[in-house]
Design an enzyme around this catalytic site. Structure first.
Site, PDB file in Angstrom:
ATOM      1  N   SER A 174      66.182   4.407 -42.490  1.00 32.21           N
ATOM      2  CA  SER A 174      66.212   5.860 -42.363  1.00 32.21           C
ATOM      3  C   SER A 174      65.220   6.535 -43.319  1.00 32.21           C
ATOM      4  CB  SER A 174      67.645   6.351 -42.562  1.00 32.21           C
ATOM      5  OG  SER A 174      67.714   7.719 -42.296  1.00 32.21           O
ATOM      6  N   ASP A 192      65.032   2.545 -37.965  1.00 33.02           N
ATOM      7  CA  ASP A 192      65.263   3.911 -37.503  1.00 33.02           C
ATOM      8  C   ASP A 192      64.826   4.947 -38.540  1.00 33.02           C
ATOM      9  OD1 ASP A 192      65.906   5.331 -35.235  1.00 33.02           O
ATOM     10  OD2 ASP A 192      67.893   5.857 -35.963  1.00 33.02           O
ATOM     11  N   HIS A 198      72.514   5.633 -35.311  1.00 33.82           N
ATOM     12  CA  HIS A 198      71.543   5.474 -36.387  1.00 33.82           C
ATOM     13  C   HIS A 198      71.775   4.157 -37.120  1.00 33.82           C
ATOM     14  CE1 HIS A 198      68.511   7.054 -38.974  1.00 33.82           C
ATOM     15  NE2 HIS A 198      69.295   7.346 -39.994  1.00 33.82           N
TER      16      HIS A 198
END
Lengths: 255, 448
Positions: B158, B182, B252
């Site tokens: 992330s 991601d 996610h």
């Protein structure tokens, strides 16, 4: 006489409604029935007669319960509905054209729509013409041959060669005659030779003069061979006329 | 006697306590911390094969004094993302073990929980630069001590993916590899490449996308971008807010779980280069000739079979589908159909495979398949489980026609090619006629 009575009672009803003590909202239904009577007063339809006393009665009730509460409201509501229902009934009975009444016309339209839908459904379902079922066998004039051989299972081999030849010829005919893609082109099969356990055969197909794509796809060696090959694979191993599937060899001999 | 047992107990207790205090753990912040906010504090926890269970905090400056840290070994940095609750990520221990199993290496878990833990996401975003500067300083010192930048691998989750990108950019893209799981989308969408992860940040950048429509970042950001299930919504993730926290994080977080599964070799996630997920689903991108003799790229730690080809290609988008649960992999077959119908027909193909006991079904309804005479129609059939050997195949074609005659689809051939197991035989069947909506079953045969 009845007309007189009707006119009389109407007048009373209208007067009732015009009573200064009446409330505006309760006047409306009364007014409605009033205008209705006036409008259709000339009509000699019998049910008009029966409505008349009812209308009067209702008006009377209104007068009695004037300015009270919700209960009376619902009562006037029902009478209002009843009146509307009756007016609807008369309207439905009005003659539109020739001798056809309105309800007949409405019914006719509904029937026509249903009929059109029904007919088109039936027509669509019946005309099952997808083009692939239509062919003219007499236009298939070009010959196409395939040659091949297969081996019989030892255990099933009998000495009666004649019988075996007939059996395998009919088996191969059955395979190609029941093939959806090849059936129309299939002409005949001959078992040329049956020695030991090996059988040689020739397949004959007839195709149209325009066959460029046909020989590349439908009547390709691959297709013709595999149709037989998968039949041999599907056969029961206990079959007395068992053919060893992997023994199948085939080659094309064109025209 | 009782005195002795008491002493033994005491010494065991002391020992345990002593051992415990020697391990450095990931910062666990209290519930109230995100509300008051945290100041950036970057810690580095070292794990090696020798101390897998017990992390050692690595001092930034005199790290040479840490006997477990060998700069000549490859080093992998694991960088977490935004931590709105301040709790340690649940996957830290797991990824450390799996990385150690790949290769003998230094695993440095970058703990910037103080900095990432803040209710205000923008503060966490602002702290990514500071974190990147901090780690860059360490890597530069490591280089001076003889470490090779080629063998440095940054794995960022992330926001961590952008931290990795910043580190790589400061070091001029000389870092060996960056893996972005991601990469975070909010505040990074539409920014220029220097403000986010991009392929120039390392010698090789691989990115996995699982949640591009909320917390993830759309687009291509690496030499290869893997899009799991198209990179948007993941199977098995809640569709409504009633499922609570998982509604927000499930998609996610799936990127991490997919990567862990790939590191573990429990899932074989082969990705097919394609321009879009719908093209992939309709079977248009199943060619892997570009990578010969290798297969199509497989998500995981070892990208060496594809690295050179991917670098030559520049940027590649690769797609794969997963199931909802471990082991995520789907079993795929390429299906080729040739019809001899004169007229064009359209339909959805439903394929069922039987092995005598079980049945698996794939419904290729993402697009209507076009059946054109003598033209091969291709589709991708993906099944949730693997059945082998296959004894029977059932085929059904649904055209969606309500009225009218039941069309017949006439097939010259159906060919079913297993994609994951090239050793398995292709299955063929010739000359099939099937009415729409009616199922036809047959025994598959080897193709000749």
């Amino acid at each position: 006489m009845s007309v007189v009575l009707e006119l009389e009672s109407l007048k009373a009803a209208c007067d009732n409604n015009n009573d200064p003590g009446d409330q505006g909202n309760e006047v409306i239904p009364g007014n409605g029935s009033c205008t209705y009577h006036i409008g259709s007063g000339t009509d000699e339809v019998s049910n008009l007669l029966s409505t008349t006393p009812q209308a009067t009665e209702n008006n009377g009730m209104q007068h009695e319960v004037d300015g009270v509460d919700a209960y009376t409201d619902s009562q006037t509501e029902t009478s209002k509905w009843r009146r509307e229902l009756l007016s609807l009934k008369t309207e439905l009975n009005e003659v539109v054209v020739w001798n056809l009444k309105l309800w007949m016309v409405i019914l006719l339209v509904v029937f026509t729509i249903a009929l059109v839908i029904g007919i088109s459904l039936i027509v669509c379902a019946v005309i099952d013409d997808d083009g692939d079922e239509n062919y003219d066998k007499s236009s298939f004039v070009v010959k196409r041959f395939f040659r091949g051989n297969f081996t019989l299972d030892n255990s099933s081999f009998t000495s009666d060669r004649e019988m075996l030849q007939v059996h395998y010829a009919s088996e191969l005919t059955e395979v190609y005659s029941s093939s959806p893609a090849l059936e129309r082109y299939f002409s005949n099969v001959t078992i040329n030779h049956l020695q030991d356990t090996t059988a040689q055969f020739t397949l004959q197909f007839m195709m149209p003069s325009d066959h460029e794509e046909l020989v590349r796809y439908t009547l390709s060696l691959k297709m013709v061979r595999n149709v037989l090959f998968q039949h041999l694979n599907d056969q029961d191993t206990g079959d007395p006329f068992y053919i060893i599937p992997t023994s199948l060899r085939m080659e094309g001999e064109y025209t | 006697m009782s005195m002795r047992s008491f002493l033994t107990l005491m010494s065991i207790f002391m020992l345990c306590k002593g051992e415990d205090s020697e391990c450095d753990n990931f910062t666990d912040l209290d519930f109230h911390e995100p509300f008051i906010g945290t100041n950036l504090d970057v810690r580095l926890l070292l794990y090696t094969r020798a101390n897998l269970e017990c992390g050692q905090e690595l001092p930034h400056h005199n790290f040479t004094q840490e006997p477990l840290f060998d700069v000549t070994r490859p080093t992998t940095f694991v960088i977490h993302g935004y931590r709105p609750t301040g709790a340690p990520p649940i996957w830290i221990n797991h990824i450390v073990h799996l990385l150690a199993a790949q290769k003998d290496m230094n695993i440095l878990v970058v703990d910037w929980n103080r900095g990432a833990c803040n209710l205000n996401y923008f503060t966490a975003v602002a702290n990514t630069r500071g974190t990147a500067m901090n780690i860059t300083g360490l890597i530069e010192s490591m280089e001076k001590e003889g470490a090779s930048l080629d063998s440095i691998h940054l794995i960022g989750v992330s926001l961590g993916a952008h931290v990795a990108g910043f580190i790589g950019a400061i070091l001029g893209g000389r870092v060996g590899r960056i893996t972005g799981l991601d990469p975070a989308g909010p505040m990074f969408a539409g920014v220029p490449p220097e403000d986010r992860l991009d392929p120039t940040d390392a010698q090789f950048v691989d990115v996995l996308h699982t949640d591009m429509n909320s917390f993830g970042l759309r687009g291509t950001h690496g030499h290869i971008d893997f899009y799991a299930n198209g990179g948007l919504d993941q199977p098995g993730c809640p569709k409504t807010i009633f499922s609570g926290k998982s509604y927000f994080v499930c998609d996610h977080q799936r990127s991490v779980f997919l990567y862990l599964c790939a590191l573990n070799h429990t899932c074989n996630l082969t990705a097919y280069p394609c321009s879009s997920y719908s093209d992939f689903l309709s079977g248009q991108c199943l060619q892997c000739e570009t990578f010969k003799p290798a297969t199509c790229p497989v998500l995981g730690y070892d990208m060496s079979p594809w690295k050179d080809t991917l670098l030559r290609l520049g940027q590649t988008r690769a797609y794969f589908s997963t199931t909802a649960e471990l082991p995520y992999s789907k079993i795929s077959y390429r299906v080729d159909l040739v019809t001899w119908n004169q007229f064009l027909r359209w339909g959805v193909v439903i394929l069922r495979l039987h092995n005598g006991k079980n049945v698996i079904e794939a419904q290729m309804d993402n697009k209507l398949l076009r059946f054109e005479q003598y033209t091969s129609s291709r589709l991708l059939a993906q099944f949730d489980e693997d059945l082998y050997p296959i004894q029977k195949i059932s085929l059904r074609i649904v055209t969606g026609n309500v009225i009218g005659p039941r069309y017949k689809i006439r097939l010259l051939r159906i060919r079913i090619t297993p994609l994951e197991n090239p050793n398995r035989a292709l299955m063929c069947r010739y000359d099939i006629i099937l009415e729409e909506n009616a199922e036809v079953s047959f025994k598959p045969l080897p193709c000749h």
